[in-house]
Each structure stands twice: as C-alpha cells, then as structure tokens.
Design a protein around this motif. Structure first.
Motif, PDB file in Angstrom:
ATOM      1  N   SER A   1       0.973  -1.286   0.137  1.00 37.96           N
ATOM      2  CA  SER A   1       0.020  -0.050  -0.233  1.00 37.96           C
ATOM      3  C   SER A   1       0.953   1.369   0.001  1.00 37.96           C
ATOM      4  N   ILE A   2       1.953   1.239   0.835  1.00 43.21           N
ATOM      5  CA  ILE A   2       2.783   2.442   0.739  1.00 43.21           C
ATOM      6  C   ILE A   2       3.520   2.855  -0.753  1.00 43.21           C
ATOM      7  N   GLU A   3       3.949   1.841  -1.177  1.00 49.02           N
ATOM      8  CA  GLU A   3       4.498   1.767  -2.593  1.00 49.02           C
ATOM      9  C   GLU A   3       3.225   2.085  -3.481  1.00 49.02           C
ATOM     10  N   GLY A   4       2.126   1.494  -3.415  1.00 44.87           N
ATOM     11  CA  GLY A   4       1.097   1.838  -4.169  1.00 44.87           C
ATOM     12  C   GLY A   4       0.584   3.250  -4.123  1.00 44.87           C
ATOM     13  N   PHE A   5       0.498   3.477  -2.999  1.00 44.06           N
ATOM     14  CA  PHE A   5       0.052   4.982  -2.838  1.00 44.06           C
ATOM     15  C   PHE A   5       1.051   6.150  -3.663  1.00 44.06           C
ATOM     16  N   ARG A   6       2.145   5.853  -3.979  1.00 44.01           N
ATOM     17  CA  ARG A   6       3.017   6.867  -4.475  1.00 44.01           C
ATOM     18  C   ARG A   6       2.518   7.140  -6.061  1.00 44.01           C
ATOM     19  N   TRP A   7       1.825   6.032  -6.455  1.00 46.67           N
ATOM     20  CA  TRP A   7       1.547   6.088  -7.947  1.00 46.67           C
ATOM     21  C   TRP A   7       0.257   6.458  -8.081  1.00 46.67           C
ATOM     22  N   CYS A   8      -0.638   6.736  -6.931  1.00 41.66           N
ATOM     23  CA  CYS A   8      -2.006   7.135  -7.221  1.00 41.66           C
ATOM     24  C   CYS A   8      -1.977   8.622  -7.159  1.00 41.66           C
ATOM     25  N   ARG A   9      -3.295   9.169  -7.627  1.00 40.45           N
ATOM     26  CA  ARG A   9      -3.593  10.235  -7.533  1.00 40.45           C
ATOM     27  C   ARG A   9      -3.571  11.153  -6.026  1.00 40.45           C
ATOM     28  N   PRO A  10      -2.802  12.251  -6.038  1.00 36.25           N
ATOM     29  CA  PRO A  10      -2.572  12.719  -4.361  1.00 36.25           C
ATOM     30  C   PRO A  10      -3.925  13.084  -3.607  1.00 36.25           C
ATOM     31  N   MET A  11      -4.652  11.948  -3.504  1.00 38.06           N
ATOM     32  CA  MET A  11      -6.134  12.110  -2.858  1.00 38.06           C
ATOM     33  C   MET A  11      -5.953  10.907  -1.818  1.00 38.06           C
ATOM     34  N   LEU A  12      -6.577  11.146  -0.744  1.00 28.95           N
ATOM     35  CA  LEU A  12      -6.885  10.272   0.229  1.00 28.95           C
ATOM     36  C   LEU A  12      -8.508  10.181   0.708  1.00 28.95           C
ATOM     37  N   PHE A  13      -9.301   9.219   0.579  1.00 25.54           N
ATOM     38  CA  PHE A  13     -10.580   9.188   0.911  1.00 25.54           C
ATOM     39  C   PHE A  13     -10.784   8.312   2.130  1.00 25.54           C
ATOM     40  N   ILE A  14     -11.166   9.116   3.132  1.00 25.67           N
ATOM     41  CA  ILE A  14     -11.127   8.412   4.484  1.00 25.67           C
ATOM     42  C   ILE A  14     -12.517   8.390   5.031  1.00 25.67           C
ATOM     43  N   ASP A  15     -12.851   7.176   5.740  1.00 26.50           N
ATOM     44  CA  ASP A  15     -14.194   6.964   6.362  1.00 26.50           C
ATOM     45  C   ASP A  15     -13.865   5.866   7.165  1.00 26.50           C
ATOM     46  N   GLY A  16     -14.927   5.745   8.236  1.00 24.12           N
ATOM     47  CA  GLY A  16     -14.917   4.624   9.265  1.00 24.12           C
ATOM     48  C   GLY A  16     -16.036   4.033   9.070  1.00 24.12           C
TER      49      GLY A  16
ATOM     50  N   GLU B   1     -17.012   4.730   0.813  1.00 29.93           N
ATOM     51  CA  GLU B   1     -18.284   3.692   0.979  1.00 29.93           C
ATOM     52  C   GLU B   1     -18.061   2.356   0.135  1.00 29.93           C
ATOM     53  N   SER B   2     -17.490   2.584  -0.917  1.00 30.58           N
ATOM     54  CA  SER B   2     -17.334   1.131  -1.626  1.00 30.58           C
ATOM     55  C   SER B   2     -16.290   0.253  -0.969  1.00 30.58           C
ATOM     56  N   PHE B   3     -15.378   1.006  -0.374  1.00 30.00           N
ATOM     57  CA  PHE B   3     -14.406  -0.004   0.547  1.00 30.00           C
ATOM     58  C   PHE B   3     -15.266  -0.454   1.565  1.00 30.00           C
ATOM     59  N   ASN B   4     -16.006   0.170   2.522  1.00 27.13           N
ATOM     60  CA  ASN B   4     -16.768  -0.224   3.521  1.00 27.13           C
ATOM     61  C   ASN B   4     -17.813  -1.314   3.280  1.00 27.13           C
ATOM     62  N   SER B   5     -18.460  -1.249   2.050  1.00 24.40           N
ATOM     63  CA  SER B   5     -19.164  -2.329   1.533  1.00 24.40           C
ATOM     64  C   SER B   5     -18.283  -3.559   0.974  1.00 24.40           C
ATOM     65  N   TRP B   6     -17.139  -3.270   0.572  1.00 26.31           N
ATOM     66  CA  TRP B   6     -16.256  -4.556   0.331  1.00 26.31           C
ATOM     67  C   TRP B   6     -16.023  -5.581   1.339  1.00 26.31           C
ATOM     68  N   ILE B   7     -15.779  -4.835   2.767  1.00 27.74           N
ATOM     69  CA  ILE B   7     -15.384  -5.495   3.737  1.00 27.74           C
ATOM     70  C   ILE B   7     -16.681  -5.476   4.618  1.00 27.74           C
ATOM     71  N   LYS B   8     -17.888  -5.215   4.425  1.00 29.84           N
ATOM     72  CA  LYS B   8     -18.872  -5.271   5.349  1.00 29.84           C
ATOM     73  C   LYS B   8     -19.287  -6.499   6.054  1.00 29.84           C
ATOM     74  N   ASP B   9     -19.135  -7.796   5.493  1.00 26.67           N
ATOM     75  CA  ASP B   9     -19.210  -9.133   6.103  1.00 26.67           C
ATOM     76  C   ASP B   9     -18.184  -9.503   6.999  1.00 26.67           C
ATOM     77  N   VAL B  10     -16.876  -8.802   6.720  1.00 25.84           N
ATOM     78  CA  VAL B  10     -15.889  -9.318   7.524  1.00 25.84           C
ATOM     79  C   VAL B  10     -15.669  -8.621   8.774  1.00 25.84           C
ATOM     80  N   ARG B  11     -16.491  -7.564   9.258  1.00 24.48           N
ATOM     81  CA  ARG B  11     -16.581  -6.726  10.135  1.00 24.48           C
ATOM     82  C   ARG B  11     -16.981  -7.408  11.542  1.00 24.48           C
TER      83      ARG B  11
END
Length: 702
Positions: A351-366, A504-514
């Motif tokens: 993830s650290i290496e991958g973030f270097r090549w992503c658009r400089p934006m972070l989407f944060i949600d709990g 929100e898409s990430f939260n839906s992706w892991i909703k059953d894992v919670r």
C-alpha cells in the motif's frame, strides 16, 4: 444349499435361516448377487419376486445370498464362519424346472461356486435405473410415471458410526456423543441418555418403556489415553417404526456446527440460509433458521477461537507481519499498562508503494465493527496518483477526521463529501414543503459547489438564498467553510471527485468481515487486499494502451465530439475554439475557459481539438496518473502470506480486549439508514405509479 420355489415368501426364508443357523429375526440382513449385479438387498416379498423375475430373464438358476449381522455391517468380524462371515449358495427354482435338474445344478454349484465378499460390494438396482431398489414391476417402462430415483446423501455413512463393543473414539466424549446422535438420526430412531457424563455415557432407545426395545449402548473413558470405548452394546431394535426423518429435534446447533465446520473454514462469510440449503441438498435434513445461525456461530468459535482470546494473537501477528512484509508499518497500542487492547494501525508495504503512484488524494471513512467487542474500522483509500504532490483529503465531515487532518496535515486541503452535505441540507426543511421543492434546492446547492469561478459562485448563492430562504441557507453555510466544498475556493485539486463514494465502496467491500473476531477480521482484510492486488497486476500486464482502458475510451469519445469546430490561433500556445460558445485554450498552462481541464486534470473536448489541430500528441497532455504505467506500478508490490502454522497458543500472550458491553440479542450485520438516507416511495392512488406525485397532482390520462 436351499432350494427355493418361485412361491417362496420372505418370512418363510427368514424363519428357515433362523432354524438352520440359530439366527435371530431382525439381527441380520440378506443380500443376493447374480451375473452383472453383485449386491442387491433382499428384505421384502417383492424383492424375492424381482429376484425370480431377473433369474428368468438372465436364465440364471443359481443365486448367491450373503447373510450379514447388522451389528458388523461396516466392521469385518468373524463371529461364526458358517453363520456370519461366509456367504452361502441358495438356488432359485422356477416352476418349470424339475428337482433332478436342480440337483445337478446344485452339485455343479458346489464345485464351481465362488465366495462373494459382501463388504466390498456396493448397492445396486434391479429396476435398471441404478437409483435404488424398486418395489414396482415395470418401473423402467413407465417413464415419467415411474418411481423417482433417489440419491446417496453425505449422511449415509452415519449409519455405521456405532458398530461393535470395544469401538474406539479418539476424540473422547465429544466425538462419541456426536457420532451417536448422527447414528440415531440416520437409522431413524430416537434415544435418551440414562447417564451423560464426561467419563461415562449410557443411552437407550426412547421406546424402551413403551415397546420394550432392547437397544442400548454404554461407553466409558479410558484412564490411560483419554479415549472413549464402547463397553456394552446391543445394536438390535425390537421396536417398530425405524424410519429416518427429515426433521429431527436431535439436529441441534452443536451437531450442525460439526457438519458445516469445513464449509465455514473455507468461507467464513457463508450465510445461514446457504447452510440450510446445503444440509437439505447433501444430507436430506431440514433445520430451522435459528439452528443454522447458532450452528454457524458455534463453528466460527471452534475454528477461530473465542473473541476474547482473538486479541491475544495480535502481538504475534504484528511481529510476523513485519517479518513477512518488510517495510510495512504496523503499530499495536495496548494502553498505558500494555495489557488491554486500544487500537491497531496497519499499512502494508504494497500500500505504501502503491500510494506513490495514485492521484494525491485520500478518501477517509470509518465503519462500525459488529463483533462482540464493537469498535470502528477506519480505512484510507486512493485513486491513481504520484508522490511529492500536495495531498488532498475527502471525508464525510466527521469531527474526529476534521481535527485529525487539521493536526497532522495542516497544509493539506480537505474536501467534504457532497452526498452528506446534501443530506444535511435536506434535513433543514420540513416534510411539508414537498420533495419537488427539496430537489430543486439541492440542485441549486450542487450548482453552487460545482461553480468554477467566484462570480458564478456568487450568482448561484444569491439564487439559492432567495429560493431556499436566506435564514436557512445562511445558517447552513455558517459552519461550512467555502474552501472545504466549493470548487471556486478549493485550494487543491480534486480531479472531479466531490464525494466520498470510494470509501463507501471500501466499506461495502468488507462489510461481512466486520463481524469476525479481531484477529480473523484483520487477516481476512489482508487476504482480500492480497488477492485484489495480484488479480489487478495480472490483468494490467495484458494492456497495450498508453492510458488505462477506461480513460483511453473516454479520450476517444471526447475527440470525436468537436471535429467540426473552428479553431483560431492567437499565439504559439493560445487558441480560440468556436463551438456553441467560444472558449480560450492555453496549452502551456493547461487551461481552458470552460474550466473542465483544471477541475478534472484531464483535457476537455476543446483542448483535445486544439492539441490535434496543432499536431501534438494527446498523451503528452494527460496527467501521468491516468496512464497504464502508473496503474501497473500501483500494483507492482505484493502483499505476502502470513502463515499461522507456527502461531503460539493464545495463553502464551496476555492481551485483554477493550472495555465494552455486549448489547442484547443478535449482533446487527446491516447498516440502518438514517431518515435522510431513506427515500420514501409515494404511490399515486389514481394511476398507481410511484413517479413522485399523488392523486391531487396526478396528470396521467386515464
């Protein structure tokens, strides 16, 4: 050797065998074999009739019949060579055969007859459908009107779980109880325990008092090895009605747990309704939903351990994670005394290496954790970027996230999610104003947010205050800084992203894992990320385009829209494009007066026509974040497995769970939407449609 006329009945044959070989009725079973069919059950008069019919068709006069004790159906044991272990020959005599012919055949059979091993033979069919023994003549000719074929269920082996005295159960009392219950279910009888203790279990047939059934089993625990052994067993029933039932009260949650454990191990997110279907299809058993749910929870606990003990695995997991994924950042906060879990932060090297090549934006949600000890799972996601640029944050305007960004990244712009802002604004108006009015106000607010210039923003704001009420709008915007939501004042680049949909898409992706225990929850998220990175890396290696395929198609679509526009050059890099409205394009500054190029970081249709008109390469004017090479670099680093084969027992490490109180009832697994998120459907009583009108305002012709 017995001579059987075609009028022989099953009762006569059974009594004859009992008188000759000192057998007891109900304690043995008969199976016969002939050419091309080695193991057919013989238990009814109809079976005898079918046997004689087949003899006539195949012209066989010699039938091999095997007598087996029911107590040793699945256990090879020689009790008496002449009675149990050795099969013997009986000759079936049709009516048109004389005794002399039969006698010759018998003499010949004694010389050439072979011994048939009944334990190695498999069940077969006389009705030519290989699904079981049919008691109806002509079933093969009846087509769809004939008897339906059966199937072999996975529970068939349960019939032989209890076999003989001295049988060993290495799993102790738990294994013995489990197999004894399954044995009773498959054999179609109910039992009751006279003694059910960790060291001794005694069970009898439930019909012992009513019918005097003599079936019973007594098993004890060995002091030497802890195994359970059957001490006394009478495996024959003298009661009636031994028919296997589909609905059996003995199928409790613990028994379901032992059956579905392998399925839960391979898929921890399997739903109880899927387990109900599996038991119906593969075992022929019907269970209620609550039994499946508790059985699945019990299997999860047996596989993953108690949720409290799950926290004790975290220190080991952190150390192994750092060793197997070198360069990963992982911090476990155990409070001041180091004995109670507080929080854990994990960022893999991939993830650290991958973030270097992503658009400089972070989407944060709990998102809420729904296991026993609750909590919050905070995720940071990104889209195509590069390092060294100013970082932009997008969130749902939560106070904790605002304070954290302001403290840790004071120079980074922070954008608020448009969807949450619209829902907050909608709450300011009463329900009586109507949905049409609210939709119009929200449309004006979106226009305010997207306004590219200060002038456009001021004009839209005036319209919004006039139509939406200045008091309501001013109060709503009072605690909403313009630099956090409006394009005209936003200090950074959002690349057209104005909502927190990615989180929100990430939260839906892991909703059953919670709902898993914390150790399994963290590791399951790791596995999902590991598979996603590997899958996307392999897929991107097949790309031959300069841009990512979706972006490449978008560029082609934009290039095809304005080919008829007239383009005039003003200087070396400045052009005027005469479309429906004329706009100015500056290639050196990557500027277009439609502001789409600046907002999206991607050439607009005006800029594309100017670039092609100048004979320049389009790809040179597209940000690097949209190119396939950056995408491939994002997923170039792998997340490596974390095998738990050497994981120590949880008792070796002492880490307590956080202080919390488990609420009553079943833990929720679905997100309950607020009133602002729920859209009420209004159905017109006049036309019956749900097209946002009622009977009073309906204009549909009828």
């Amino acid at each position: 050797m017995l001579i059987l006329p075609s009028t022989t009945t099953f009762d006569w044959l059974s009594n004859e065998l009992c008188s000759r070989f000192k057998l007891k009725l109900g304690h043995f079973e008969l199976r016969y074999s002939y050419t091309d069919c080695s193991n057919c059950l013989l238990e009814l008069d109809d079976d005898l009739k079918i046997m004689f019919m087949v003899c006539g068709l195949t012209k066989d006069q010699l039938i091999h019949i095997t007598v087996r004790d029911k107590a040793v159906v699945n256990y090879v044991q020689t009790v008496n060579t002449n009675i149990i272990a050795s099969p013997f020959l009986l000759e079936a005599v049709p009516n048109n055969y004389s005794f002399a012919q039969d006698e010759d055949t018998c003499k010949y059979s004694i010389q050439t007859g072979s011994i048939v091993d009944s334990s190695a033979a498999s069940s077969s069919s006389l009705s030519m459908d290989f699904d079981g023994i049919s008691s109806e003549y002509g079933n093969e000719y009846l087509g769809k009107y004939g008897s339906c074929g059966g199937r072999k269920y996975l529970s068939t082996d349960w019939e032989g779980y209890i076999t003989h005295e001295g049988q060993k159960f290495e799993g102790g009392v738990c294994e013995f109880r489990d197999k004894l219950t399954k044995y009773s279910i498959e054999n179609g009888f109910k039992m009751k325990y006279l003694k059910n203790e960790p060291r001794r279990v005694t069970a009898v047939c439930a019909k012992k008092e009513s019918n005097g059934c003599e079936w019973h089993v007594d098993a004890v625990k060995s002091n030497v090895n802890g195994f359970f052994y059957i001490k006394n067993l009478n495996n024959a029933h003298s009661c009636s009605g031994l028919i296997r039932e589909k609905i059996n009260k003995a199928m409790g949650s613990r028994l379901v747990s032992s059956i579905v454990k392998d399925k839960v191990r391979s898929n921890p997110l399997v739903r109880p309704i899927e387990l109900i279907t599996d038991l119906k299809e593969n075992y022929g058993l019907d269970i209620p939903y609550h039994v499946a749910w508790y059985g699945k929870e019990s299997a999860t606990k047996d596989l993953h351990g108690d949720e409290e003990l799950s926290y004790a695995h975290l220190p080991w997991y952190v150390n192994v994670l750092k060793a197997s994924n070198v360069g990963s950042h992982c911090v476990l906060d155990c409070g001041e005394d180091g004995s109670r879990f507080q929080r854990i932060f994990i960022c893999f090297k991939a993830s650290i290496e991958g973030f270097r090549w992503c658009r400089p934006m972070l989407f944060i949600d709990g998102t809420f954790v729904t296991n026993k000890y609750k909590g919050t799972l905070l995720g940071a996601t990104a889209k195509n970027g590069n390092k060294g640029r100013q970082l932009t944050f997008i969130s749902d305007r939560h106070d904790a996230i605002i304070d954290a960004v302001r403290t840790v990244f004071p120079a980074s712009p922070h954008g608020f999610c448009l969807y949450h802002l619209k829902e907050n604004l909608k709450k300011k108006y009463p329900h009586a104003v109507g949905s049409s009015f609210k939709d119009y106000i929200l449309w004006l607010f979106c226009k305010l947010l997207y306004a590219p210039t200060v002038e456009e923003y001021q004009d839209t704001l005036k319209k919004l205050r006039d139509d939406g009420g200045s008091k309501i709008i001013d109060k709503f915007l009072a605690d909403l800084p313009v630099q956090n939501f409006a394009n005209a004042f936003f200090p950074g680049k959002r690349y057209g992203e104005v909502s927190n949909a990615l989180s929100e898409s990430f939260n839906s992706w892991i909703k059953d894992v919670r709902r898993l225990p914390i150790y399994e929850m963290i590791d399951t998220v790791r596995i999902k990320m590991m598979e996603m990175i590997s899958r996307r890396k392999l897929a991107s290696e097949k790309w031959s385009s300069v841009l990512c395929p979706v972006i490449e198609d978008e560029l082609k679509n934009l290039a095809a829209k304005g080919r008829h526009w007239r383009i005039c050059r003003a200087s070396e890099s400045v052009f005027e494009v005469h479309a429906d409205l004329s706009v100015m394009v500056n290639l050196d500054e990557r500027f277009c007066s439609c502001y789409q190029w600046q907002l999206l970081g991607f050439p607009c249709q005006h800029a594309i026509q100017v670039i092609q008109h100048s004979g320049l390469c389009l790809y040179n004017f597209v940000d690097e974040y949209y190119k396939a090479d950056f995408y491939k670099a994002t997923y170039a680093t792998h997340i490596f497995p974390i095998p738990d084969i050497e994981k120590p027992p949880p008792g070796d490490v002492f880490l307590l769970p956080p202080h919390t109180r488990k609420p009553p009832g079943r833990p929720p697994t679905k997100h309950f939407k607020s009133s602002s998120e729920t859209k009420r459907q209004v159905k017109c009583k006049r036309c019956g449609s749900c097209d946002r009108h009622n009977r009073r305002t309906c204009k549909v012709p009828i």
